[in-house]
Write an enzyme that holds these catalytic residues in place. Structure first.
Site, PDB file in Angstrom:
ATOM      1  CE  LYS A  51      -1.329   4.432  -4.921  1.00 49.77           C
ATOM      2  NZ  LYS A  51      -0.810   5.295  -3.843  1.00 49.77           N
ATOM      3  CD  GLN A  95       0.049   3.795  -0.621  1.00 47.93           C
ATOM      4  OE1 GLN A  95       0.487   4.117  -1.731  1.00 47.93           O
ATOM      5  NE2 GLN A  95      -1.214   3.951  -0.293  1.00 47.93           N
ATOM      6  CG  ASP A 118       1.889  10.724  -3.568  1.00 57.13           C
ATOM      7  OD1 ASP A 118       0.852  10.290  -4.105  1.00 57.13           O
ATOM      8  OD2 ASP A 118       2.607  10.055  -2.796  1.00 57.13           O
TER       9      ASP A 118
END
Ligand code: L34
Length: 282
Positions: A51, A95, A118
């Site tokens: 990322k 995460q 997300d």
């Protein structure tokens, strides 16, 4: 045909880089993504590194905050609140998975829905299921992009999704439904799974078990999307949920692991970060 998520994501990231390069002139800054990694699970470290690299390629500012797995839930929630209030931050990603003593639902809900890159916040999930504008979850969004890039028609097709997680199974089923597929969601308690999967014209597999889907479970000409990222217990190499070598000759279209869905997930995260940034510019 093998769909390379690596190549497709590289093309899309190059386009995003051009777009982002115009932002300082227009808005005075570039989008800023903050990624929080709790603990040091090697797979999570690898994804978070991916990322950061993609952010660099696209020109997005990336701050990765690493915390020990001893961090308390209260401390993590506090950090999220600070980032919510920080006007220089456009996207916040925690995460997953988190250590067992931290409630993932509470953490996800703490993230401002406008910075939820997300698309996991309950308000974004509700918007998705009501067909209202929302941040789409990265992996499902990436899967639909791959199908479209490969010229796969989705409308009217029988799609089978194996897996019912909040992150992949449920949202990808909804996106396929929105593309007018006829969708079946199968899972660990499904009776006679092979008879269901053999009906699939589009098969999406997201269960996290190495080479779980064998050739006898797939029809000739099926489109097979492999979301799994596992270690092959025999070779120690990365492999998907699908027995690629056995199924590739049967499938009309298939995604590899590595180099398939994973890179597209990260690519869509960059897109979502830009989207949140632009929405915050008003
Ligand atoms: N909050 N947690 C949050 N958001 C996400 O979107 C994720 N996910 C999943 C796990 N937890 C998350 C990811 O980022 C899975 N995931 C992810 C991201 C990237 C890749 C795989 C999973 C990826 O790039 N895979 C490479 C191989 C990477 C390697 O070498 O380890 C591939 O080519 O498939």
């Amino acid at each position: 045909m093998i769909i390379s998520g690596k190549e497709l994501s590289a093309r899309l990231k190059a386009e995003m880089a051009e777009q982002v390069a115009s932002f300082p002139g227009k808005y005075g800054r570039v989008p800023h993504l903050v990624v929080i990694l709790v603990g040091d699970d090697p797979a999570s470290v690898s994804y978070v590194t991916g990322k950061a690299k993609a952010s660099e390629v696209t020109g997005i500012r990336n701050t990765t905050i690493r915390k020990p797995d001893t961090i308390s839930e209260a401390e993590l929630l506090d950090l999220i609140r600070q980032l919510n209030e920080d006007d220089t931050v456009d996207g916040i990603l925690v995460q997953l998975p988190l250590p067992a003593h931290i409630c993932e639902a509470r953490v996800i809900e703490a993230i401002s829905k406008d910075k939820d890159v997300d698309g996991f916040h309950p308000l974004n999930v509700a918007a998705l299921w009501q067909k209202q504008p929302c941040v789409l979850p990265c992996t499902p969004k990436g899967i639909i992009k791959m199908l479209k890039a490969a010229g796969v028609g989705i409308a009217g097709k029988r799609a089978v999704v194996i897996g019912r997680s909040n992150i992949v199974g449920l949202p990808v089923a909804k996106l396929l439904l929105d593309e007018n597929a006829t969708v079946t969601i199968a899972h660990s308690r499904t009776a006679d799974l092979p008879s269901i999967t053999r009906q699939a014209e589009i098969l999406v597999v997201a269960i996290g078990r190495p080479k779980f889907v064998t050739a006898d479970m797939v029809s000739e000409g099926a489109v097979v999307i492999d979301v799994g990222v596992n270690r092959d217990p025999e070779t120690g190499k990365l492999c998907g949920d699908v027995d690629f070598a056995a199924i590739e000759p049967k499938a009309s279209v298939i995604t590899p692991v590595p180099g398939g869905v994973g890179p597209m997930t990260i690519c869509c995260l960059m897109e979502n970060t830009i989207e949140c940034f632009l929405r915050r510019q008003g």
